[in-house]
Scaffold this active site. Structure first.
Site, PDB file in Angstrom:
ATOM      1  N   TYR A 280       9.099  15.656   1.412  1.00  0.00           N
ATOM      2  CA  TYR A 280       8.892  17.001   0.855  1.00  0.00           C
ATOM      3  C   TYR A 280       8.684  16.959  -0.645  1.00  0.00           C
ATOM      4  O   TYR A 280       8.006  17.830  -1.200  1.00  0.00           O
ATOM      5  CB  TYR A 280      10.034  17.932   1.273  1.00  0.00           C
ATOM      6  CG  TYR A 280       9.936  18.201   2.743  1.00  0.00           C
ATOM      7  CD1 TYR A 280       8.956  19.050   3.230  1.00  0.00           C
ATOM      8  CD2 TYR A 280      10.725  17.518   3.651  1.00  0.00           C
ATOM      9  CE1 TYR A 280       8.779  19.223   4.583  1.00  0.00           C
ATOM     10  CE2 TYR A 280      10.556  17.693   5.007  1.00  0.00           C
ATOM     11  CZ  TYR A 280       9.578  18.546   5.468  1.00  0.00           C
ATOM     12  OH  TYR A 280       9.395  18.697   6.803  1.00  0.00           O
TER      13      TYR A 280
ATOM     14  N   LYS B 164       4.159  29.751   4.884  1.00  0.00           N
ATOM     15  CA  LYS B 164       3.274  29.381   3.776  1.00  0.00           C
ATOM     16  C   LYS B 164       1.811  29.408   4.210  1.00  0.00           C
ATOM     17  O   LYS B 164       0.957  29.978   3.532  1.00  0.00           O
ATOM     18  CB  LYS B 164       3.637  27.990   3.277  1.00  0.00           C
ATOM     19  CG  LYS B 164       4.909  27.998   2.480  1.00  0.00           C
ATOM     20  CD  LYS B 164       5.187  26.647   1.911  1.00  0.00           C
ATOM     21  CE  LYS B 164       6.125  26.760   0.754  1.00  0.00           C
ATOM     22  NZ  LYS B 164       5.540  27.445  -0.398  1.00  0.00           N
TER      23      LYS B 164
ATOM     24  N   SER C 284      11.880   8.742 -12.202  1.00  0.00           N
ATOM     25  CA  SER C 284      11.710  10.079 -11.612  1.00  0.00           C
ATOM     26  C   SER C 284      12.944  10.950 -11.802  1.00  0.00           C
ATOM     27  O   SER C 284      12.815  12.162 -11.908  1.00  0.00           O
ATOM     28  CB  SER C 284      11.259  10.034 -10.155  1.00  0.00           C
ATOM     29  OG  SER C 284      11.831   8.997  -9.487  1.00  0.00           O
TER      30      SER C 284
ATOM     31  N   SER D 137      -1.098  27.167  -4.020  1.00  0.00           N
ATOM     32  CA  SER D 137      -0.744  28.572  -4.230  1.00  0.00           C
ATOM     33  C   SER D 137      -1.239  29.092  -5.581  1.00  0.00           C
ATOM     34  O   SER D 137      -1.265  30.301  -5.794  1.00  0.00           O
ATOM     35  CB  SER D 137       0.775  28.752  -4.158  1.00  0.00           C
ATOM     36  OG  SER D 137       1.258  28.251  -2.953  1.00  0.00           O
TER      37      SER D 137
ATOM     38  N   HIS E 142      13.416  10.283  12.207  1.00  0.00           N
ATOM     39  CA  HIS E 142      12.624   9.075  11.963  1.00  0.00           C
ATOM     40  C   HIS E 142      13.117   7.920  12.817  1.00  0.00           C
ATOM     41  O   HIS E 142      12.521   6.850  12.804  1.00  0.00           O
ATOM     42  CB  HIS E 142      12.707   8.673  10.496  1.00  0.00           C
ATOM     43  CG  HIS E 142      12.067   9.664   9.573  1.00  0.00           C
ATOM     44  ND1 HIS E 142      10.756   9.589   9.202  1.00  0.00           N
ATOM     45  CD2 HIS E 142      12.558  10.773   8.978  1.00  0.00           C
ATOM     46  CE1 HIS E 142      10.468  10.607   8.403  1.00  0.00           C
ATOM     47  NE2 HIS E 142      11.542  11.344   8.261  1.00  0.00           N
TER      48      HIS E 142
ATOM     49  N   ARG F  83       1.632   0.105  15.159  1.00  0.00           N
ATOM     50  CA  ARG F  83       1.296  -0.002  13.734  1.00  0.00           C
ATOM     51  C   ARG F  83       1.825  -1.316  13.171  1.00  0.00           C
ATOM     52  O   ARG F  83       2.613  -2.000  13.804  1.00  0.00           O
ATOM     53  CB  ARG F  83       1.901   1.186  12.976  1.00  0.00           C
ATOM     54  CG  ARG F  83       3.405   1.203  12.994  1.00  0.00           C
ATOM     55  CD  ARG F  83       3.978   2.496  12.459  1.00  0.00           C
ATOM     56  NE  ARG F  83       3.891   2.555  11.004  1.00  0.00           N
ATOM     57  CZ  ARG F  83       4.795   3.193  10.233  1.00  0.00           C
ATOM     58  NH1 ARG F  83       5.820   3.808  10.781  1.00  0.00           N
ATOM     59  NH2 ARG F  83       4.654   3.222   8.940  1.00  0.00           N
TER      60      ARG F  83
ATOM     61  N   GLU G 221      12.222  12.899   0.526  1.00  0.00           N
ATOM     62  CA  GLU G 221      11.109  12.305  -0.211  1.00  0.00           C
ATOM     63  C   GLU G 221       9.758  12.819   0.293  1.00  0.00           C
ATOM     64  O   GLU G 221       8.869  13.090  -0.505  1.00  0.00           O
ATOM     65  CB  GLU G 221      11.183  10.773  -0.102  1.00  0.00           C
ATOM     66  CG  GLU G 221       9.943  10.028  -0.577  1.00  0.00           C
ATOM     67  CD  GLU G 221       9.748  10.060  -2.082  1.00  0.00           C
ATOM     68  OE1 GLU G 221      10.718  10.379  -2.796  1.00  0.00           O
ATOM     69  OE2 GLU G 221       8.630   9.777  -2.532  1.00  0.00           O
TER      70      GLU G 221
ATOM     71  N   HIS H  63       0.843  -1.196   0.000  1.00  0.00           N
ATOM     72  CA  HIS H  63       0.000   0.000   0.000  1.00  0.00           C
ATOM     73  C   HIS H  63       0.882   1.252   0.000  1.00  0.00           C
ATOM     74  O   HIS H  63       0.679   2.164  -0.808  1.00  0.00           O
ATOM     75  CB  HIS H  63      -0.922  -0.013   1.221  1.00  0.00           C
ATOM     76  CG  HIS H  63      -1.561   1.307   1.531  1.00  0.00           C
ATOM     77  ND1 HIS H  63      -2.546   1.860   0.753  1.00  0.00           N
ATOM     78  CD2 HIS H  63      -1.342   2.211   2.531  1.00  0.00           C
ATOM     79  CE1 HIS H  63      -2.914   3.027   1.261  1.00  0.00           C
ATOM     80  NE2 HIS H  63      -2.183   3.270   2.338  1.00  0.00           N
TER      81      HIS H  63
ATOM     82  N   ASP I 209       6.979  22.782 -25.520  1.00  0.00           N
ATOM     83  CA  ASP I 209       6.911  21.403 -25.029  1.00  0.00           C
ATOM     84  C   ASP I 209       7.951  21.280 -23.930  1.00  0.00           C
ATOM     85  O   ASP I 209       8.574  22.259 -23.536  1.00  0.00           O
ATOM     86  CB  ASP I 209       7.198  20.394 -26.159  1.00  0.00           C
ATOM     87  CG  ASP I 209       6.557  19.034 -25.868  1.00  0.00           C
ATOM     88  OD1 ASP I 209       6.792  18.497 -24.777  1.00  0.00           O
ATOM     89  OD2 ASP I 209       5.802  18.530 -26.725  1.00  0.00           O
TER      90      ASP I 209
END
Lengths: 524, 173
Positions: A256, A330, A169, A267, A302, A449, A254, A76, A105
């Site tokens: 962010y 922001k 990516s 925005s 983390h 979890r 990642e 997931h 383009d």
């Protein structure tokens, strides 16, 4: 007939049939491909989430065995992050960046085709792990060794799939950077670029700087398992904790990568429907850049519980809390943009305001966990699950939905059904809160979890959460219906679409020609 | 031309960052060695050890712990459970390991010292953990280690726990 041939030759319209999509180098086609791919992966990942929630409806084991449950949580996450969210943002970038900066383009159209067409293979490789011996990866999307090394035949498929997703990516990001650097219309200086372009510009740099680190980390896992290296194997002098450091050096930027383009979208939308220019444009740009910089020096938050010296825990705690400053800039700018604006509440605006509110809830729970001593209680509980789902679902995913509603009339030339769109927003918002808010409570009470079973005292909140999950999941079928309905037809949209919309993309026809801005506009 | 130069630079970023991912491995090792994080112990030569001054008035308790990784076919125990030692003096201790298989096997023991602030002051001049240890089928062997605690060890350290985890490196079939 002859006239028709001459006509297509002149405008060089799309080819017909399947080959159009396989060989296309057109940014609009590729943008659509990305978005459809993302929608399919979103639905697959969503079904997996529903399997998880169905199992957690009651304590005890009901539907799936624990190994498969862990496969579901792992898959997931991987599918939603790499298959749904990132391609959705890249798809939006493909569609909108050339139109927003007045470019004909993307800068590297053939590589653009490549970076999309790698994705279906990577996605298939990942989903196919469900059917191989030993089952799909079940170690969590973070792939911590030594657990992940126990994955069966799925292991090399997982690694190569991550490699391919990384290639895709990186190529996509280089293309975006090159487009923004080289193809801006005359007069479009950096500080005149729409904020969506700015946030993507910065995100693309984050991507090319961190995806290779992830590729390195998973390559080390691969050689540890098959080629007798010992990067993370204590027996050979390696260290499993080192993987966590390398992984989160990628992993924090990642997160962010998943939210900066969302900031850009919001925005764009809020000024349109508040009918005021964005408040504090340049502070928005600097805030985005600061968040990107800070994202590289906070990764160890983390892993506060892994055993770090106090000095390091203090440093990562302070640096993490510092991120609240540009993020706060922001949020206040969005609120100030709305302040005394002539606001109307069309579907994109509803999603954008929902984003600001609910992303901020997720931001606050993030601040709570930034505090090292408090994180020891929250670590690996449902509180963290609630936190990152608040920033990613009513945060990032709502921004993608807002973007789709905002630009769909431009892409298709047809207006979507406004009352259905509003209905979709309200049921999504209600159910997403029913789904994730109770998880804060069970998390604080200590529910861990990634476990298919739980203590009976958590039952009520889990049942509520599961009801919310199915409600939210089914609401998205309405989203799919609205999109398909709009693509097939509907009330014609004007070129400007929204009364308060400003920017180059709204000067084009709705839908835009296959090739736009072949002569670049002059920006004053 | 300018575009191509830009592109070249852009492509260099991912290549360099891929290298940086690998560079984090030695950086991590050096960082942990310097700071003594992660229970990484130091090693010094016998000559260096003999130059350290014994601190008579301080006694530190050293505890010995052992474990076998992943239920490998081994018996692995320290021969003494604790010792009282003076900083600055070298001591000798032993662990005994037995290969429970009917096959030859190679083991590797990995040390860890707690608390971590003591780790960088815990030095070994000789240790069975420095090299791989080969065992014949069913062989039992006593393995030596010589350690010395640095006189600079922080004052509030009164107990140091030395733990070894024994890993199976390979089994001959």
């Amino acid at each position: 007939m002859n006239a028709h041939v001459a006509d297509t030759h002149e405008h060089h319209g799309p080819e017909k049939g399947l080959m159009r999509w396989i060989t296309t180098t057109n940014h609009k086609d590729i943008g659509s491909l990305y978005l459809w791919f993302s929608l399919i992966m979103f639905l697959i990942g969503g079904v997996m989430a529903l399997i998880i929630r169905a199992e957690l409806f009651q304590p005890g084991l009901q539907f799936v065995d624990p190994q498969f449950f862990n496969s579901m949580t792992t898959m997931h996450a991987l599918i939603m992050i790499f298959g749904a969210l990132m391609p959705a943002f890249v798809g939006l970038a493909n569609w909108m960046i050339p139109m927003m900066i007045g470019a004909p383009d993307m800068a590297l159209p053939r590589m653009n085709n490549w970076s999309f067409w790698i994705l279906p293979f990577a996605g298939t490789l990942l989903v196919a792990t469900l059917f191989v011996e030993g089952g799909a990866p079940a170690s969590g999307w973070t792939m911590y060794p030594p657990l992940v090394l126990q994955t069966g035949a799925a292991f090399p498929m997982l690694i190569f799939s991550v490699h391919l997703l990384g290639f895709s990516s990186i190529m996509g990001s280089i293309n975006i950077i090159a487009t923004i650097m080289n193809l801006r219309a005359p007069g479009m200086t950096y500080m005149k670029m729409p904020l969506f372009v700015w946030t993507w510009f910065i995100t693309a740099y984050l991507l090319i700087a961190t995806m290779p680190v992830l590729a390195g980390a998973v390559t080390m896992l691969l050689t540890d398992k098959y080629f007798a290296t010992s990067f993370f194997d204590a027996a050979g002098g390696g260290d499993p904790v080192m993987f966590q450091h390398i992984f989160w050096f990628f992993g924090h930027p990642e997160v962010y990568i998943l939210i900066l383009p969302a900031f850009g979208i919001v925005s764009q939308i809020i000024p349109t429907f508040a009918r005021k220019p964005l408040f504090g444009y340049s502070s928005m740009v600097y805030a985005t850049a600061s968040i990107a910089f800070l994202s590289f020096i906070v990764w160890a938050h983390h892993m506060f519980t892994v055993g770090m010296p106090v000095a390091a825990e203090l440093f990562f705690m302070m640096a993490t809390m510092l991120i609240a400053v540009p993020t706060g800039v922001k949020v206040f700018n969005w609120v100030s943009t709305m302040w005394r604006g002539s606001m109307t509440f069309e579907t994109p605006m509803l999603f954008a305001i929902g984003f600001v509110m609910m992303f901020t809830i997720g931001g606050f729970s993030g601040l709570m966990m930034a505090m090292t001593p408090i994180d020891f209680q929250y670590h690996d509980t449902y509180f963290i699950v609630a936190h990152f789902h608040y920033v990613l679902v009513p945060g990032a995913i709502f921004s993608v939905m807002a973007a789709v509603y905002y630009w769909l009339p431009k892409w298709t030339g047809n207006m979507y059904d406004e009352s259905l769109g509003k209905f979709h927003f309200w049921i999504s918002t209600i159910f997403v809160n029913i789904l994730f808010f109770p998880q804060h409570f069970v998390g604080l009470a200590g529910m861990p979890r990634r476990i298919p079973d739980y203590s009976v005292q958590f039952t009520d909140f889990n049942m509520i959460s599961t009801v919310g999950a199915f409600g939210f999941g089914l609401s998205q079928l309405l989203f799919v219906y609205i999109i398909i309905k709009t693509v097939r037809g509907g009330e014609k949209a004007t070129d400007q679409v929204w009364e308060g919309a400003e920017g180059l993309e709204w000067t084009l026809s709705s839908p835009p020609e296959y090739h736009t801005f072949t002569v670049q506009p002059d920006v004053k | 031309m300018k575009t191509q130069r830009n592109l070249l630079k852009l492509f260099m970023i991912p290549v360099l960052m891929f290298g940086f991912g690998y560079l984090m491995v030695p950086i991590y090792d050096v960082f942990c060695d310097l700071t003594g994080i992660n229970g990484k112990t130091g090693s010094i030569t016998v000559a260096e050890a003999s130059q350290q001054k014994k601190v008579e008035e301080r006694l530190i308790k050293v505890e010995f712990v052992s474990s076998v990784n992943e239920l490998g076919p081994w018996e692995f125990k320290p021969d003494q459970f604790s010792m009282m030692v003076h900083p600055g003096q070298a001591y000798h201790a032993t662990y005994t390991a037995k290969n429970l298989l009917d096959k030859d096997a190679i083991s590797q023991s990995v040390p860890s010292v707690a608390p971590s602030k003591a780790a960088e002051h815990f030095n070994k001049t000789e240790c069975f953990c420095f090299t791989e240890q080969a065992f014949k089928a069913n062989e039992e062997r006593t393995m030596p280690l010589t350690f010395i605690i640095d006189p600079d060890v922080p004052d509030d350290v009164d107990t140091v726990t030395l733990s070894y985890t024994l890993f199976t490196k390979s089994i001959k079939s």
